[in-house]
Structures are given as structure tokens and as C-alpha cells.
Design a protein around this motif. Structure first.
Motif, short mmCIF file in Angstrom:
data_model
loop_
_atom_site.label_atom_id
_atom_site.label_comp_id
_atom_site.label_asym_id
_atom_site.label_seq_id
_atom_site.Cartn_x
_atom_site.Cartn_y
_atom_site.Cartn_z
N PHE A 1 12.36 -25.46 8.34
CA PHE A 1 11.08 -24.87 7.97
C PHE A 1 11.06 -24.49 6.49
O PHE A 1 10.11 -24.81 5.76
N ALA A 2 12.11 -23.81 6.04
CA ALA A 2 12.17 -23.37 4.64
C ALA A 2 12.12 -24.55 3.69
O ALA A 2 11.43 -24.51 2.65
N ASP A 3 12.84 -25.61 4.02
CA ASP A 3 12.85 -26.80 3.17
C ASP A 3 11.46 -27.43 3.09
O ASP A 3 11.03 -27.89 2.02
N ARG A 4 10.77 -27.48 4.23
CA ARG A 4 9.43 -28.08 4.23
C ARG A 4 8.44 -27.25 3.41
O ARG A 4 7.56 -27.79 2.74
N VAL A 5 8.58 -25.92 3.47
CA VAL A 5 7.68 -25.07 2.68
C VAL A 5 7.85 -25.36 1.20
O VAL A 5 6.86 -25.52 0.46
#
Length: 337
Positions: free
Chosen positions: A52-56
Motif C-alpha cells: 500500500f505504501a509503495d503504491r501511494v
């Protein structure tokens, strides 16, 4: 000469000030969100959080960074809830039970033995009743769920790990079952006749080894890691209750973001949910294959009689006025659809 030196010094000062201003402007245009979690970074859930963090970061084009703090690095649950309300923590992913701090009735969000399928349960969590519980949390504490609250899967389903095979729900009567201090769970398992042993999760393996406990309930994803099967070699799928991981956030922090970054968070969350479904299913399938090779027996207990028995138990509670108004009607309606 002096005037020339003065001009050069003034120019250097101006350039330095301009550089500092430019750097400051650059930093001001980017933002970092603090994301608190209980799970280790290398756990299945930890992998989902980092995904999730990477996609944000990708979808916000670097304007919004999500920094994941695993393994309760920012504090235990009570401390995190205070930080979430204050906005010093921006995101917290955990079972919705923790919202009882602000909304006591949300303890009924994942009722035991009421929904045989995850799809029925998700429909219930999207009902006006449950949506109202989440709205109360926002009114009370300024805390709001990001996207679909139950998009990220935990579990993906629950099992009963036991020393002897469980072939019907009647076999639960008299079994020494490890239990945790949750009022609803205690009431449910007592109603099924289990002999409850109040034990910490970390004490359970030894309790199974010594005979203090004969069984333990668990998410399927934790069966292999905890090694309970070494002492209790029978695993029965129960679908006891379903679990999701709402990404609860400070609502004011989200509302203060540019629309582009809000969209990045929502898109990343939706994709993290899909990734969690895939990852948890893969883990549970691999777990079963590995453990069967080690001699563990997976038993198939008929679930329909158990769930009908528990529906009657809930009806009795409702008649006594012990359930939130409209809860049972909503739940049974979702089962019938």
C-alpha cells in the motif's frame, strides 16, 4: 575593492538564502504520513501494508509518502488511538473492535457463527447500521475509514486446532479451549459447552503440550507460524467470524490533502485489498499442503447445524434486549440474500 567584495558577499548570501528557500518550498510540497501497525514487516499483513505504501508513493508522484511503522514501534493500541485522534499518527490498520473506545456497539461488527460466508458478512458491514457505527467514530474522534473498510483481508478464515477430531459442534462440549478476555467470545463458547482456559496467546503452545488446553481458535494464516499443530494435530475450519483490517485515518489530515493525493490513497488502498485477498488465499493453501505432509489432519465439520444453533442463541439475546437495535434483523437479512 571593498565595494566589490561587499557585492560578492551579498550575492553569496542572496544565493544561499534562495537555495534555502527553494529547499524549504520543496519540503513543504511533499508530505509524509505515519502508518502504525501491530504486525511484523515480514508477516503477510506487513507485506500488504508496505505494498500500500509503495503504491501511494507511485500514484502521488512522490508528493505523499507513507512511512510504515510495524510491530507497535509507535506504541501499544491505547497510545496509537490517542495519536490517531490528535493526528500525530495518520493511519492505523487493525480490527474494527478497537473503535469500541468511541463506539461500544461496534463490538458486534464481526459476530461469531452468524455468517457462513465472507461475502454475506461484507454485505452486513456495508449496511446502514454498520456505516452508522463508523460515522459515530468520526463524529467522536475525527477518525474515518479509508475506502471500503473491509477491503483488506485478515485470516482469511478461522479454524479450530485440537488434540482430537471435531466432527460436529456437539464435540465442542467439555473441550478445554484456550480463550482470551473478550466478553462476546466467552459467552459464545460457553454456550457451546467449552471448558474455557484463559491464557495469553504466547502461553498457548505450552498449555497444549501440558494438557492445560486441548484446543485453540486461530486465523488460518497463523497456524503454521505458531506451530500449535505440533501438539494438536487436527484442524477444523469453522468460519467462526470474518476479519478485515480497516485503514482508519485522521479525517482532517485526509481532507487537507490535494485531491490528487486523496485519489492516490484511495487507489492504493483498493489495490492493497485485492493483493491481500490473493496473498492470504495463497498462504492458507500452502499451509494446508505443507501440514498435511507432516501428518496433520484437516477435518470437515458440517457448519449448517452449528450456524442454525447459534442463530437461535442470537434470537434469545435479541429477545432479552441485549443486542443493538436492528442488528439481528440486518444480519439475518444479509444471510437470506
Amino acid at each position: 575593492m571593498k565595494m566589490e567584495m561587499f557585492v560578492k558577499c551579498a550575492n553569496r548570501t542572496l544565493l544561499a538564502a534562495t537555495a534555502v528557500l527553494a529547499l524549504g518550498t520543496g519540503f513543504a510540497s511533499a508530505e509524509t504520513w505515519r502508518f502504525a501497525t501491530k504486525m511484523p514487516a515480514d508477516s503477510p499483513e506487513g507485506l500488504v501494508f508496505q505494498y500500500f505504501a509503495d503504491r501511494v508513493g507511485e500514484y502521488s508522484e512522490g508528493d505523499l509518502t507513507v512511512q510504515v511503522y510495524p510491530s507497535e514501534q509507535l506504541g501499544k493500541e491505547d497510545a496509537i488511538l490517542e495519536q490517531l485522534e490528535l493526528g500525530t499518527v495518520n493511519l492505523y490498520a487493525e480490527d474494527a473492535f478497537f473503535l469500541q473506545k468511541w463506539v461500544p456497539e461496534i463490538k458486534w461488527i464481526a459476530p461469531h457463527f452468524l455468517f457462513q460466508s465472507r461475502e454475506e458478512w461484507v454485505e452486513f458491514t456495508n449496511s446502514d447500521l454498520v456505516s452508522g457505527w463508523f460515522a459515530k467514530a468520526e463524529d467522536a474522534a475525527g477518525v474515518r475509514a479509508l475506502g471500503d473498510p473491509m477491503a483488506v483481508v485478515r485470516g482469511p478464515y478461522r479454524v479450530l486446532i485440537s488434540k482430537e477430531p471435531i466432527e460436529s459442534y456437539e464435540d465442542i462440549a467439555g473441550i478445554k479451549l484456550r480463550m482470551y478476555p473478550d466478553e462476546l467470545a466467552i459467552s459464545v463458547w460457553k454456550s457451546l459447552g467449552a471448558d474455557l482456559q484463559m491464557l495469553a496467546w504466547t502461553e498457548t503452545y505450552q498449555a497444549l503440550q501440558t494438557g492445560v488446553a486441548e484446543a485453540v481458535t486461530s486465523p488460518a494464516a497463523l497456524v503454521q507460524a505458531m506451530k500449535f499443530y505440533e501438539q494438536a494435530p487436527y484442524i477444523t475450519r469453522t468460519n467462526e467470524y470474518w476479519q478485515g483490517l480497516p485503514f482508519m485515518m485522521n479525517a482532517a489530515a485526509f481532507d487537507g490533502l490535494p485531491e490528487k493525493d486523496q485519489a492516490a490513497l484511495l487507489k492504493a488502498h483498493e489495490e492493497a485489498g485485492a493483493y491481500s485477498v490473493e496473498l492470504m488465499a495463497q498462504n492458507s493453501n500452502e499451509m494446508r499442503a505443507i501440514l498435511e505432509e507432516q501428518g496433520v489432519t484437516f477435518t470437515d465439520m458440517p457448519l449448517e447445524p452449528l450456524f442454525e444453533h447459534m442463530a437461535d442463541w442470537y434470537r434469545e439475546l435479541d429477545a432479552q434486549g441485549e443486542l443493538p437495535e436492528g442488528f439481528l434483523d440486518d444480519a439475518l437479512a444479509k444471510r437470506a440474500e
